[in-house]
Design an enzyme around this catalytic site. Structure first.
Site, short mmCIF file in Angstrom:
data_model
loop_
_atom_site.label_atom_id
_atom_site.label_comp_id
_atom_site.label_asym_id
_atom_site.label_seq_id
_atom_site.Cartn_x
_atom_site.Cartn_y
_atom_site.Cartn_z
CD GLU A 86 23.84 38.49 -10.24
OE1 GLU A 86 23.71 37.28 -9.95
OE2 GLU A 86 24.13 39.34 -9.39
CD GLU A 145 21.08 37.83 -6.31
OE1 GLU A 145 21.34 37.18 -5.29
OE2 GLU A 145 21.17 37.36 -7.47
#
Ligand SMILES: *[C@@H]1O[C@H](CO)[C@@H](O)[C@H](O)[C@H]1NC(C)=O
Ligand SMILES: *[C@@H]1O[C@H](CO)[C@@H](O)[C@H](O)[C@H]1NC(C)=O
Length: 376
Positions: A301, A195
């Site tokens: 995810e 991320e």
């Protein structure tokens, strides 16, 4: 996912059920991409998988084996794990750490409480034909991450991408990990970061860093795929927060980087301030961008804290329905299991092996993939 804590050892006892027969044994070719589709062990198509940030930090080999056996028999093929564990002070003996960051001399831990834990995970995955997506740094402070580099080398978080000392040590770490598994068919792909964000920065910052880092990884290992690990922010199709580039991420621009072989995106409606029903559009818009770029999309995810099956099932179905149109795999966040020390971390998103949620989101999903015959 943003927040990770140490394993919580719960007491909930689960009825474990054997879902599917043992999958085929490990093959020897590396996973690859052909157009918008992944190719794993000679099969081109759509694959299911999951995330386990903690599996490389377990100190009991039997626990690693148990989890991988369950993942294999469930029919999941791709497992995303944390390939980093950064500290700024050496922890007490018995606690796993991979890299000590310090301006006066960093250290990569190749000992039994260091990268040898990752070695075991890779070997055990090779035996089971499980493909690992391994990343090198966290945006967040869990297991050190970019904040640990900032502590050691100074500057601001958003300066991490251009801080010469931080980048030099990050590259040393990448070389150490890639060098250990360059010949392993168990590596699905290398991932630059979990991320990566750079709030308020020009999207050029992450773009340039990702271009340089992916080229560096390719120079070390031309045989495995490479990806960014971003949340998929910044793309056409909407105007809400995740579609914007305010976190310094431009999904479409980054997808054009030569040495990035596929796109990644995440989905967490609540923290992003969008609704669960916006998930299908989020998947479709990424698939369209991937199709245009001629690279596969990995729905890397996704999670919610309640109603896992009801909310996430349609996301999986949308993704699988776009199997020939840009999507090639999805990995739910996160795998849950029972170890010798108790239940693994329950962050609210966890799907526990043997649970009703697992029947819905794993067993039925894998059956759906087989029934859709997306293996070409
Ligand atoms: C890629 O897929 C196409 C079909 O879409 C096939 O014709 C081609 O042989 C594949 N290439 C490789 C290298 O497998
Ligand atoms: C990680 O993301 C958060 C949220 O945008 C940000 O505050 C933090 O600075 C990021 N880390 C870096 C290195 O940019």
């Amino acid at each position: 996912m943003k927040s990770f804590f140490a394993l919580t050892l719960g007491l909930l006892s689960l009825g474990l059920t054997q879902a599917l027969p043992l999958a085929a044994a490990a093959a020897t070719s590396n996973p690859s991409a052909n157009g918008t589709r992944f190719v794993i062990d000679g099969e081109t198509g759509y694959f299911a998988g999951t995330n386990s940030y903690w599996i490389g930090f377990l100190t009991n080999n039997k626990d690693v084996d148990t989890v991988l056996d369950h993942i294999q028999t469930s029919g999941l093929k791709i497992l995303r794990v944390w390939g980093f564990n950064d500290v700024t002070r050496k922890p007490a003996a018995g606690t796993v750490w991979f890299q000590l960051l310090s301006a006066s001399g960093s250290q990569i831990n190749t000992g039994t409480d260091g990268l040898q834990r990752l070695d075991y995970l890779v070997q055990a995955s090779e035996k089971r034909g499980i493909k690992l997506l391994i990343n090198f740094v966290n945006n967040w402070s869990d297991y050190g991450g970019m904040p640990a580099y900032v502590t050691a080398f100074g500057g601001k978080a958003e300066g991490w991408y251009t801080n010469a000392k931080a980048q030099a040590q990050y590259k040393k770490y990448i070389a150490a990990v890639v060098g250990r598994y360059v010949n392993s068919p168990a590596v699905f792909a290398w991932e630059l970061a979990n991320e990566p964000r750079c709030k308020g920065c020009s999207t050029d910052v992450i773009y340039k860093w990702a271009t340089e880092t992916s080229a560096y990884i390719r120079s070390l290992d031309p045989g495995h795929m490479i990806t960014l690990g971003d949340e998929g922010f910044g793309l056409p199709g909407g105007s809400s927060y995740p579609y914007q580039t305010s976190e310094g991420v431009d999904f479409v621009k980054n997808l054009g980087i030569k040495d990035l072989d596929f796109g990644t995106f995440h989905l967490y409606p609540k923290p992003w301030g969008i609704s669960n029903a916006d998930g299908a559009g989020w998947v479709k818009n990424h698939a369209a961008a991937c199709k245009k770029a001629g690279k596969p999309c990995l729905f890397e995810e996704y999670g919610v804290e309640t109603d896992h099956c009801t909310v996430e099932k349609p996301w999986q179905q949308t993704s699988l329905g776009l199997a020939a149109e840009g999507m090639s795999a999805d990995l739910f966040w996160q795998w849950g299991d029972r170890l010798s020390s108790g239940q693994t971390h329950n962050d609210g998103n966890t799907i526990y092996y043997g649970s009703a949620d697992a029947t819905c989101l794993i067993t039925d999903h894998v059956k759906g993939i087989k029934a859709a015959k997306v293996v070409l």
